[in-house]
Design an enzyme around this catalytic site. Structure first.
Site, PDB file in Angstrom:
ATOM      1  N   GLY A   1      12.861  16.703   4.400  1.00 28.93           N
ATOM      2  CA  GLY A   1      12.600  16.460   2.988  1.00 28.93           C
ATOM      3  C   GLY A   1      12.656  14.993   2.610  1.00 28.93           C
TER       4      GLY A   1
ATOM      5  N   CYS B   1       1.535   6.475   1.521  1.00 27.29           N
ATOM      6  CA  CYS B   1       0.315   7.180   1.930  1.00 27.29           C
ATOM      7  C   CYS B   1      -0.443   6.371   2.975  1.00 27.29           C
ATOM      8  CB  CYS B   1      -0.550   7.445   0.702  1.00 27.29           C
ATOM      9  SG  CYS B   1      -2.139   8.165   1.096  1.00 27.29           S
TER      10      CYS B   1
ATOM     11  N   GLY C   1      13.278  20.952  10.651  1.00 26.74           N
ATOM     12  CA  GLY C   1      12.693  21.143   9.322  1.00 26.74           C
ATOM     13  C   GLY C   1      11.546  22.130   9.393  1.00 26.74           C
TER      14      GLY C   1
ATOM     15  N   ILE D   1       5.940  18.092   6.651  1.00 28.81           N
ATOM     16  CA  ILE D   1       5.937  17.045   7.675  1.00 28.81           C
ATOM     17  C   ILE D   1       6.236  17.647   9.039  1.00 28.81           C
ATOM     18  CG2 ILE D   1       7.140  14.946   8.440  1.00 28.81           C
ATOM     19  CD1 ILE D   1       7.298  14.108   5.495  1.00 28.81           C
TER      20      ILE D   1
ATOM     21  N   GLY E   1       0.810  -1.227   0.000  1.00 33.83           N
ATOM     22  CA  GLY E   1       0.000   0.000   0.000  1.00 33.83           C
ATOM     23  C   GLY E   1       0.833   1.262   0.000  1.00 33.83           C
TER      24      GLY E   1
ATOM     25  N   ALA F   1       5.693  20.712  10.001  1.00 34.35           N
ATOM     26  CA  ALA F   1       4.567  21.549  10.450  1.00 34.35           C
ATOM     27  C   ALA F   1       3.429  20.681  10.979  1.00 34.35           C
ATOM     28  CB  ALA F   1       4.078  22.421   9.295  1.00 34.35           C
TER      29      ALA F   1
ATOM     30  N   HIS G   1     -25.342  30.655   2.066  1.00 32.84           N
ATOM     31  CA  HIS G   1     -25.164  31.615   3.149  1.00 32.84           C
ATOM     32  C   HIS G   1     -25.676  31.014   4.440  1.00 32.84           C
ATOM     33  CE1 HIS G   1     -24.843  35.491   5.116  1.00 32.84           C
ATOM     34  NE2 HIS G   1     -26.056  35.299   5.599  1.00 32.84           N
TER      35      HIS G   1
HETATM   36  C1  LIG Z   1       4.401  11.794   6.622  1.00 28.42           C
HETATM   37  C2  LIG Z   1       3.835  12.014   5.243  1.00 28.42           C
HETATM   38  C3  LIG Z   1       2.611  12.617   5.097  1.00 28.42           C
HETATM   39  C4  LIG Z   1       2.091  12.826   3.831  1.00 28.42           C
HETATM   40  N1  LIG Z   1       0.878  13.447   3.726  1.00 28.42           N
HETATM   41  C5  LIG Z   1       0.367  13.678   2.505  1.00 28.42           C
HETATM   42  C6  LIG Z   1      -0.900  14.303   2.362  1.00 28.42           C
HETATM   43  O1  LIG Z   1      -1.565  14.652   3.338  1.00 28.42           O
HETATM   44  N2  LIG Z   1      -1.381  14.513   1.124  1.00 28.42           N
HETATM   45  C7  LIG Z   1      -0.678  14.145   0.017  1.00 28.42           C
HETATM   46  O2  LIG Z   1      -1.150  14.364  -1.106  1.00 28.42           O
HETATM   47  N3  LIG Z   1       0.525  13.549   0.115  1.00 28.42           N
HETATM   48  C8  LIG Z   1       1.059  13.308   1.331  1.00 28.42           C
HETATM   49  N4  LIG Z   1       2.263  12.689   1.440  1.00 28.42           N
HETATM   50  C9  LIG Z   1       2.977  12.286   0.206  1.00 28.42           C
HETATM   51  C10 LIG Z   1       2.389  10.970  -0.331  1.00 28.42           C
HETATM   52  O3  LIG Z   1       2.402  10.005   0.695  1.00 28.42           O
HETATM   53  C11 LIG Z   1       3.219  10.486  -1.505  1.00 28.42           C
HETATM   54  O4  LIG Z   1       3.302  11.506  -2.483  1.00 28.42           O
HETATM   55  C12 LIG Z   1       2.612   9.247  -2.162  1.00 28.42           C
HETATM   56  O5  LIG Z   1       2.321   8.255  -1.206  1.00 28.42           O
HETATM   57  C13 LIG Z   1       3.561   8.689  -3.223  1.00 28.42           C
HETATM   58  O6  LIG Z   1       2.996   7.533  -3.794  1.00 28.42           O
HETATM   59  P1  LIG Z   1       3.856   6.578  -4.740  1.00 28.42           P
HETATM   60  O7  LIG Z   1       2.922   5.554  -5.241  1.00 28.42           O
HETATM   61  O8  LIG Z   1       4.608   7.404  -5.713  1.00 28.42           O
HETATM   62  O9  LIG Z   1       4.942   5.939  -3.801  1.00 28.42           O
HETATM   63  P2  LIG Z   1       4.801   5.070  -2.457  1.00 28.42           P
HETATM   64  O10 LIG Z   1       3.430   5.104  -1.894  1.00 28.42           O
HETATM   65  O11 LIG Z   1       5.922   5.486  -1.599  1.00 28.42           O
HETATM   66  O12 LIG Z   1       5.024   3.572  -2.974  1.00 28.42           O
HETATM   67  C14 LIG Z   1       6.263   3.133  -3.365  1.00 28.42           C
HETATM   68  C15 LIG Z   1       6.397   1.694  -2.906  1.00 28.42           C
HETATM   69  O13 LIG Z   1       7.513   1.137  -3.585  1.00 28.42           O
HETATM   70  C16 LIG Z   1       8.217   0.300  -2.696  1.00 28.42           C
HETATM   71  N5  LIG Z   1       9.580   0.216  -3.210  1.00 28.42           N
HETATM   72  C17 LIG Z   1      10.485   1.212  -3.319  1.00 28.42           C
HETATM   73  N6  LIG Z   1      11.598   0.770  -3.913  1.00 28.42           N
HETATM   74  C18 LIG Z   1      11.395  -0.539  -4.175  1.00 28.42           C
HETATM   75  C19 LIG Z   1      12.191  -1.535  -4.786  1.00 28.42           C
HETATM   76  N7  LIG Z   1      13.406  -1.260  -5.252  1.00 28.42           N
HETATM   77  N8  LIG Z   1      11.685  -2.778  -4.891  1.00 28.42           N
HETATM   78  C20 LIG Z   1      10.435  -3.061  -4.432  1.00 28.42           C
HETATM   79  N9  LIG Z   1       9.638  -2.140  -3.853  1.00 28.42           N
HETATM   80  C21 LIG Z   1      10.106  -0.892  -3.732  1.00 28.42           C
HETATM   81  C22 LIG Z   1       8.097   0.995  -1.365  1.00 28.42           C
HETATM   82  O14 LIG Z   1       8.283   0.093  -0.297  1.00 28.42           O
HETATM   83  C23 LIG Z   1       6.677   1.544  -1.424  1.00 28.42           C
HETATM   84  O15 LIG Z   1       5.755   0.645  -0.861  1.00 28.42           O
HETATM   85  C24 LIG Z   1       2.811  12.427   2.686  1.00 28.42           C
HETATM   86  C25 LIG Z   1       4.047  11.796   2.829  1.00 28.42           C
HETATM   87  C26 LIG Z   1       4.551  11.590   4.087  1.00 28.42           C
HETATM   88  C27 LIG Z   1       5.883  10.906   4.230  1.00 28.42           C
HETATM   89  N1  LIG Z   2      -0.218  17.535   3.559  1.00 26.40           N
HETATM   90  C1  LIG Z   2       0.534  17.115   2.550  1.00 26.40           C
HETATM   91  O1  LIG Z   2       0.172  17.157   1.375  1.00 26.40           O
HETATM   92  C2  LIG Z   2       1.880  16.535   2.852  1.00 26.40           C
HETATM   93  C3  LIG Z   2       2.239  16.211   4.147  1.00 26.40           C
HETATM   94  C4  LIG Z   2       3.496  15.680   4.366  1.00 26.40           C
HETATM   95  C5  LIG Z   2       4.348  15.458   3.309  1.00 26.40           C
HETATM   96  N2  LIG Z   2       3.962  15.781   2.056  1.00 26.40           N
HETATM   97  C6  LIG Z   2       4.882  15.580   0.919  1.00 26.40           C
HETATM   98  O2  LIG Z   2       6.091  15.035   1.375  1.00 26.40           O
HETATM   99  C7  LIG Z   2       7.174  15.852   0.968  1.00 26.40           C
HETATM  100  C8  LIG Z   2       8.253  15.810   2.002  1.00 26.40           C
HETATM  101  O3  LIG Z   2       7.863  16.529   3.171  1.00 26.40           O
HETATM  102  P1  LIG Z   2       8.955  17.252   4.075  1.00 26.40           P
HETATM  103  O4  LIG Z   2       8.250  18.107   5.055  1.00 26.40           O
HETATM  104  O5  LIG Z   2       9.928  16.263   4.562  1.00 26.40           O
HETATM  105  O6  LIG Z   2       9.734  18.101   3.000  1.00 26.40           O
HETATM  106  P2  LIG Z   2       9.655  19.629   2.578  1.00 26.40           P
HETATM  107  O7  LIG Z   2      10.445  19.723   1.353  1.00 26.40           O
HETATM  108  O8  LIG Z   2       8.267  20.147   2.608  1.00 26.40           O
HETATM  109  O9  LIG Z   2      10.422  20.368   3.766  1.00 26.40           O
HETATM  110  C9  LIG Z   2      11.740  20.055   4.098  1.00 26.40           C
HETATM  111  C10 LIG Z   2      12.231  21.078   5.112  1.00 26.40           C
HETATM  112  O10 LIG Z   2      13.488  20.664   5.625  1.00 26.40           O
HETATM  113  C11 LIG Z   2      14.410  21.721   5.510  1.00 26.40           C
HETATM  114  N3  LIG Z   2      15.730  21.125   5.333  1.00 26.40           N
HETATM  115  C12 LIG Z   2      16.201  20.452   4.268  1.00 26.40           C
HETATM  116  N4  LIG Z   2      17.461  20.029   4.503  1.00 26.40           N
HETATM  117  C13 LIG Z   2      17.770  20.434   5.750  1.00 26.40           C
HETATM  118  C14 LIG Z   2      18.917  20.302   6.566  1.00 26.40           C
HETATM  119  N5  LIG Z   2      19.991  19.677   6.140  1.00 26.40           N
HETATM  120  N6  LIG Z   2      18.891  20.841   7.793  1.00 26.40           N
HETATM  121  C15 LIG Z   2      17.784  21.491   8.232  1.00 26.40           C
HETATM  122  N7  LIG Z   2      16.678  21.658   7.507  1.00 26.40           N
HETATM  123  C16 LIG Z   2      16.669  21.132   6.286  1.00 26.40           C
HETATM  124  C17 LIG Z   2      13.925  22.543   4.329  1.00 26.40           C
HETATM  125  O11 LIG Z   2      14.432  23.858   4.388  1.00 26.40           O
HETATM  126  C18 LIG Z   2      12.416  22.465   4.538  1.00 26.40           C
HETATM  127  O12 LIG Z   2      12.005  23.388   5.497  1.00 26.40           O
HETATM  128  C19 LIG Z   2       6.548  17.231   0.775  1.00 26.40           C
HETATM  129  O13 LIG Z   2       7.279  17.996  -0.142  1.00 26.40           O
HETATM  130  C20 LIG Z   2       5.179  16.924   0.293  1.00 26.40           C
HETATM  131  O14 LIG Z   2       5.178  16.848  -1.109  1.00 26.40           O
HETATM  132  C21 LIG Z   2       2.745  16.312   1.808  1.00 26.40           C
END
Ligand SMILES: Cc1cc2nc3c(=O)[nH]c(=O)nc-3n(C[C@H](O)[C@H](O)[C@H](O)COP(=O)(O)OP(=O)(O)OC[C@H]3O[C@@H](n4cnc5c(N)ncnc54)[C@H](O)[C@@H]3O)c2cc1C
Ligand SMILES: NC(=O)c1ccc[n+]([C@@H]2O[C@H](COP(=O)([O-])OP(=O)(O)OC[C@H]3O[C@@H](n4cnc5c(N)ncnc54)[C@H](O)[C@@H]3O)[C@@H](O)[C@H]2O)c1
Length: 483
Positions: free
Chosen positions: A273, A39, A183, A187, A36, A189, A448
Site C-alpha cells: 500500500g 507516474c 501484498g 502493485i 515528473g 499483482a 463485428h
Molecule cells: C508502481 C505504481 C504503478 C502505478 N500505476 C498506475 C497506473 O497504471 N494507473 C494509474 O492511474 N495510477 C497508477 N499509479 C498511481 C499514480 O502513479 C499516482 O496516483 C499519481 O502519480 C499521483 O500523482 P500526484 O501528482 O498526486 O503525485 P506524484 O506524482 O507522486 O508527485 C508528487 C511529487 O511531489 C514530490 N514531493 C513530495 N513531497 C514533497 C515535499 N515535501 N517537497 C517537495 N516535493 C515533494 C515528490 O517527489 C513527487 O515528485 C501507480 C503508482 C505506482 C507506485
Molecule cells: N494499474 C493501476 O491503476 C495501479 C497500479 C499500481 C498502483 N496503483 C495505485 O497505487 C496504490 C497503491 O498500490 P498497492 O498495490 O501498494 O496498494 P493496494 O492498496 O492496492 O494493496 C495493498 C495490499 O497490501 C496488503 N497489506 C497492507 N498492509 C499489509 C501488511 N502489513 N502485511 C501484508 N499485507 C499488507 C493489503 O491487504 C493489500 O492487499 C493503489 O491503491 C492504486 O491506487 C494503481
C-alpha cells in the site's frame, strides 16, 4: 524571504498547472526528488513498459493452442530495463530543463524538500545543502504519496539490494531467479505478472483470502484462482520476520493456514500500500487540516485556507493518475478563474490492473450495490460466448455489469480478460453521461467481430427496463428497433 504569486509543491500532476495564462505570475516549483513525479518515474509508465514485454511473453507461451509454434528463450532484463529508463530518464531531464530554463522565465525551481513553517510560508531543505524560506499568495499541494513498508522484525538488518518497493525494483541489475512479493493489491499483482512472465520463480504472500480483494467478488475470486495456477500464491499468510538467506538473498518467515513456514528468494518486494505525504508537509502550520491521512479539500480542490489548493494522491482517496490529472485541470481553472469555479467530477472513476488477464472496473461492486440498493440488476457475459472471444478460444474472460432497475442506468462494471482496460471504456462513457444500458446497446453499431461485442451482449442481458431512443435524435426509423 522571496515571495511568489504561486507556489507549487510537487512536479507530478501539479507540474501541468503553469501555462500561458500564468505567464505574468511569479511561480515557485518545489520538488524534492525526480521531476515528473511517481507516474513517470516509478509508477504507471515504467510499470506498463515492463508489463508489455510480459504480455508478449505470456501470449507467446499460449500460442501453441492456436497452432503457432514459438520458442521463447528468455527475457533480457538489462535490455528491457535500459530501454525503459533510457526513455524515461530523458523525459525527466527534459521536464526539469524546461522548467529551469529560459522558456519559462517566470518559474523558479527549488530542488529540495518543502514543509510549512507558518501561514503560507514554506521552508525548503535544498538538495545541495542550505535552506530557503519562501512565501506565496497561493499554494498548490501536489506532494503525492509514498510506499508503506511494514515494520517486520529483521527488515532493518537486511541488505538494501535485497529488499525493494516499487520505487527500486525496476532498476535492479539483473533478473532475480526468485522473488517473494508481499501484498495482494495492484502493485503486487502487476509485478508478480511481470516477474513470472520474465522467468523468475514468484511467491506471492497475501494476508487476505483473495488477491485484489477490493475488486468485485467475481473478478477477485476468478483472478485469484488463475494466478494461483501460475505461481506460488499463498493466501491468508502473514510475514512474521525476515533475515538474510543462508546463501544470500532473503529468508522470509511466515505464518499461514498450515502454520509457520519459510520461503527463500533472491529478492523481496514489499507492495503493501501507499499513504499520502500529507503528514510530512507540516500543513498544520499554514492552517490546512488533514483527515484520514489526507489533505482536506472541497469539490473545487480548495483547502479551507484561502488560496491553498491540493490535488492528487496527497488529498484524493483514489490514488490514480487520471484522477490526479483531472484534479490538476480543475485547480488550474480555479486559479485562473476564481469567480467561476469548476467542480471536480468523481462520478465514474475507473481503474485498470495491468496483469494477465487484464482487469478493469468502474463504479460499485456487487457487494456495494447490495449495500445501497435492495435489488441491483446483474449480468455476466463471457468473452468466449461472443465472436471475438470465441475465435481466440478465451475461456476465462467476462464482463459483469451492475444496473439500477429503476433507471436502467449502469452503476458498476467489472471486466477481466483481453484488453479489459480498453473494452470497459464505452461503459465509463455511458456512466459519465447517464446513458441507459439498453439505449447504449441498441442505439449504436458495435463493430463485428470486435472485442467490445462482449459489452453489447452484457448490456442486452442486464435485467433493467428497456429505454427507447427517440427517433428524432437518431433518424427516422429509430435505432432502438434495430436488431
Ligand atoms: C508502481 C505504481 C504503478 C502505478 N500505476 C498506475 C497506473 O497504471 N494507473 C494509474 O492511474 N495510477 C497508477 N499509479 C498511481 C499514480 O502513479 C499516482 O496516483 C499519481 O502519480 C499521483 O500523482 P500526484 O501528482 O498526486 O503525485 P506524484 O506524482 O507522486 O508527485 C508528487 C511529487 O511531489 C514530490 N514531493 C513530495 N513531497 C514533497 C515535499 N515535501 N517537497 C517537495 N516535493 C515533494 C515528490 O517527489 C513527487 O515528485 C501507480 C503508482 C505506482 C507506485
Ligand atoms: N494499474 C493501476 O491503476 C495501479 C497500479 C499500481 C498502483 N496503483 C495505485 O497505487 C496504490 C497503491 O498500490 P498497492 O498495490 O501498494 O496498494 P493496494 O492498496 O492496492 O494493496 C495493498 C495490499 O497490501 C496488503 N497489506 C497492507 N498492509 C499489509 C501488511 N502489513 N502485511 C501484508 N499485507 C499488507 C493489503 O491487504 C493489500 O492487499 C493503489 O491503491 C492504486 O491506487 C494503481
Amino acid at each position: 524571504m522571496r515571495h511568489f504569486d504561486l507556489v507549487i509543491i510537487g512536479t507530478g500532476s501539479a507540474n501541468s498547472i503553469p501555462g500561458p495564462e500564468f505567464d505574468d505570475w511569479s511561480i515557485a516549483v518545489v520538488e524534492a526528488d525526480k521531476f515528473g513525479g511517481t507516474c513517470l518515474n516509478v509508477g504507471c509508465i515504467p510499470t506498463k513498459m515492463y508489463v508489455h514485454p510480459a504480455d508478449v511473453l505470456t501470449a507467446l507461451r499460449d500460442v501453441a493452442d492456436l497452432g503457432v509454434h514459438a520458442t521463447v528463450q528468455d527475457a533480457d532484463w538489462t535490455a528491457i530495463r535500459d530501454r525503459v529508463f533510457g526513455r524515461i530518464d530523458a523525459i525527466e531531464a527534459a521536464g526539469r530543463a524546461y522548467r529551469t530554463g529560459d522558456e519559462t522565465p517566470n518559474i523558479t525551481v527549488f530542488e529540495g524538500f518543502g514543509a510549512f513553517t507558518g501561514h503560507k510560508q514554506l521552508e525548503i531543505q535544498l538538495n545541495d545543502g542550505g535552506v530557503e524560506t519562501i512565501t506565496g499568495d497561493r499554494f498548490v499541494i501536489g506532494a503525492g504519496s509514498r510506499a508503506v513498508v511494514p515494520d517486520y522484525p529483521g527488515l532493518d538488518d537486511m541488505p538494501l539490494d535485497v529488499v525493494h518497493t516499487s520505487d527500486t525494483i525496476m532498476r535492479i541489475e539483473q533478473l532475480p531467479r526468485s522473488l517473494v512479493v508481499v501484498g495482494g493489491g495492484y502493485i503486487a499483482a502487476e509485478f508478480a505478472h511481470v516477474f513470472d512472465a520474465y522467468g523468475t520463480t514468484v511467491t506471492q504472500l497475501v494476508r487476505g483470502p483473495r488477491v485484489l480483494k477490493h475488486h468485485d467478488i467475481d473478478v477477485s475470486t476468478a483472478f485469484t484462482e488463475l494466478v494461483g495456477k501460475r505461481y506460488d500464491l499463498r493466501l491468508q499468510t502473514e510475514v512474521t520476520s525476515v533475515e538474510p538467506g543462508p546463501d544470500g538473498g532473503v529468508l522470509v518467515h511466515l505464518d499461514g493456514p498450515d502454520g509457520p513456514g519459510q520461503v527463500q528468494a533472491d529478492l523481496l518486494l514489499i507492495a503493501t500500500g501507499r499513504v499520502s505525504n500529507a503528514d510530512r508537509l507540516n500543513v498544520d502550520a499554514t492552517g490546512v487540516p488533514v483527515a484520514h491521512g489526507r489533505v482536506v479539500v472541497d469539490e473545487h480542490q480548495r483547502t479551507p485556507v484561502d488560496g491553498i489548493f491540493a490535488l492528487g494522491d496527497v488529498s484524493s482517496p483514489y490514488a490514480l493518475k487520471h484522477v490526479a490529472n483531472h484534479e490538476a485541470r480543475v485547480v488550474k481553472h480555479n486559479l485562473a478563474h476564481p469567480d467561476e469555479l469548476m467542480v471536480t467530477n468523481h462520478k465514474a472513476v475507473p481503474a485498470g490492473v495491468f496483469t494477465h488477464p487484464q482487469i478493469a472496473s468502474v463504479g460499485c461492486t456487487e457487494a456495494e450495490a447490495r449495500d445501497s440498493c435492495e435489488d441491483p440488476a446483474i449480468a455476466i457475459q463471457r468473452y468466449g460466448d461472443t465472436a471475438n472471444g470465441w475465435a481466440r478460444e478465451d475461456t476465462t474472460g467476462f464482463v459483469k455489469l451492475i444496473g439500477d432497475r429503476s433507471t436502467g442506468l449502469i452503476i458498476g462494471a467489472h471486466v477481466m480478460g483481453p484488453e479489459a482496460a480498453t473494452v470497459i471504456q464505452p461503459i465509463i462513457q455511458a456512466m459519465a453521461f447517464d446513458l441507459p444500458a439498453h439505449q447504449m446497446a441498441r442505439g449504436q453499431y458495435w463493430i463485428h467481430p470486435a472485442l467490445p461485442e462482449v459489452v453489447e451482449n452484457a448490456l442486452l442481458q442486464l435485467p433493467v427496463p428497456p429505454v427507447r431512443v427517440q427517433p428524432e435524435r437518431v433518424g427516422a426509423a429509430g435505432w432502438a428497433d434495430m436488431e
